[in-house]
Design an enzyme around this catalytic site. Structure first.
Site, PDB file in Angstrom:
ATOM      1  N   TYR A 134     -13.428   1.764 -21.537  1.00  0.00           N
ATOM      2  CA  TYR A 134     -13.642   3.210 -21.460  1.00  0.00           C
ATOM      3  C   TYR A 134     -14.917   3.498 -20.677  1.00  0.00           C
ATOM      4  O   TYR A 134     -14.935   4.367 -19.796  1.00  0.00           O
ATOM      5  CB  TYR A 134     -13.713   3.797 -22.864  1.00  0.00           C
ATOM      6  CG  TYR A 134     -13.825   5.308 -22.887  1.00  0.00           C
ATOM      7  CD1 TYR A 134     -12.758   6.106 -22.494  1.00  0.00           C
ATOM      8  CD2 TYR A 134     -15.001   5.938 -23.305  1.00  0.00           C
ATOM      9  CE1 TYR A 134     -12.855   7.497 -22.519  1.00  0.00           C
ATOM     10  CE2 TYR A 134     -15.107   7.315 -23.333  1.00  0.00           C
ATOM     11  CZ  TYR A 134     -14.031   8.086 -22.938  1.00  0.00           C
ATOM     12  OH  TYR A 134     -14.133   9.465 -22.961  1.00  0.00           O
ATOM     13  N   SER A 193     -17.955  11.543 -19.115  1.00  0.00           N
ATOM     14  CA  SER A 193     -18.382  11.402 -20.501  1.00  0.00           C
ATOM     15  C   SER A 193     -19.811  10.880 -20.529  1.00  0.00           C
ATOM     16  O   SER A 193     -20.285  10.276 -19.556  1.00  0.00           O
ATOM     17  CB  SER A 193     -17.455  10.408 -21.233  1.00  0.00           C
ATOM     18  OG  SER A 193     -17.972  10.056 -22.495  1.00  0.00           O
TER      19      SER A 193
END
Length: 244
Positions: free
Chosen positions: A153, A140
């Site tokens: 995350y 990501s």
């Protein structure tokens, strides 16, 4: 490893029941690849396998369960001849301020996003090495930039990036390692955020900026079709209007 060029290489996709995983399955099927679709939601991947045809295999498996992943690898070997491509897509994005209230979600992100990808690569590694394969890890933009409310995350994606780069050096030239780093993508990721304020802010941002899962799938399909003399090791994909 498959040697049946007429029916395409065998691609294993984790988290294939929705989002980027499902879109990648469609893109690779269109290119003639044979597919093993892995996910927890058996009904979805079974329906997708029926739709795609060409011997697509639906396997109910959770990347956090090593025994289930070993069993999945054995089925891919016996029924499809082994994996040529592994797309490590399974992941969760449970954004929230860091606190003990999120302890279960913290563990879930680490076990799914990072340890799950490591486990999948481990159990399929021998198949990928058998003649030259591709390992595609879905990271990501959060593996490059950090924000409040996304600390764990971020940690899982930064970890995935570092692990992928070390593997690239370790496994070349037998296995090409590629890491894909999307920004905001319209998938189910935001649906599972439990912190109300974070969910509201994130959903608004995604509504304003997100690209489609198909956009990312097209990039993955392009990357794995490059000649083996080159590797697109790291691909950052941002919506044009996304700032960070």
């Amino acid at each position: 490893m498959s040697t049946d060029r007429d029916s395409g290489r065998v691609a294993v996709i984790t988290g294939a029941s929705s989002g980027i995983g499902e879109a990648t399955a469609r893109a690779l099927a269109a290119d003639g690849h044979r597919l093993a679709l892995l996910a927890r939601r058996a009904d979805r991947i079974e329906a997708l396998a029926d739709e795609l045809g060409n011997g697509a295999l639906a396997i109910e498996a959770d990347v956090t369960d090593r025994d289930a992943m070993v069993a999945a690898a054995e089925r891919v070997q016996s029924e499809l001849g082994g994996a040529d491509i592994l797309v490590n897509n399974a992941g969760v994005m449970l954004l929230a301020p860091f606190s003990s209230e999120q302890k279960e979600e913290i563990r879930q992100m680490v076990e799914t996003n990072l340890l799950g990808a490591i486990t999948a690569a481990e159990v399929f590694l021998d198949q990928l090495r058998d003649g030259g394969g591709d390992l595609v890890n879905l990271s990501s933009v959060a593996g490059r930039t950090a924000r409040p409310g996304a600390s764990v995350y971020n940690a899982t994606k930064w970890g995935l990036n570092g692990w992928s780069e070390a593997l690239r050096q370790e496994l070349q030239p037998d296995v090409r390692v590629m890491i894909i780093e999307p920004g905001a993508v319209a998938t189910e990721l935001t649906d599972h955020i439990t912190d109300a304020q974070t969910k509201q802010v994130t959903e608004k941002m995604y509504e304003e900026t997100a690209i489609t899962a198909e956009d990312v799938a097209e990039v993955i399909a392009f990357a794995i079709e490059r000649p083996r003399r080159l590797t697109l090791n790291e691909i950052l994909i941002r919506p044009t209007v996304q700032a960070l």
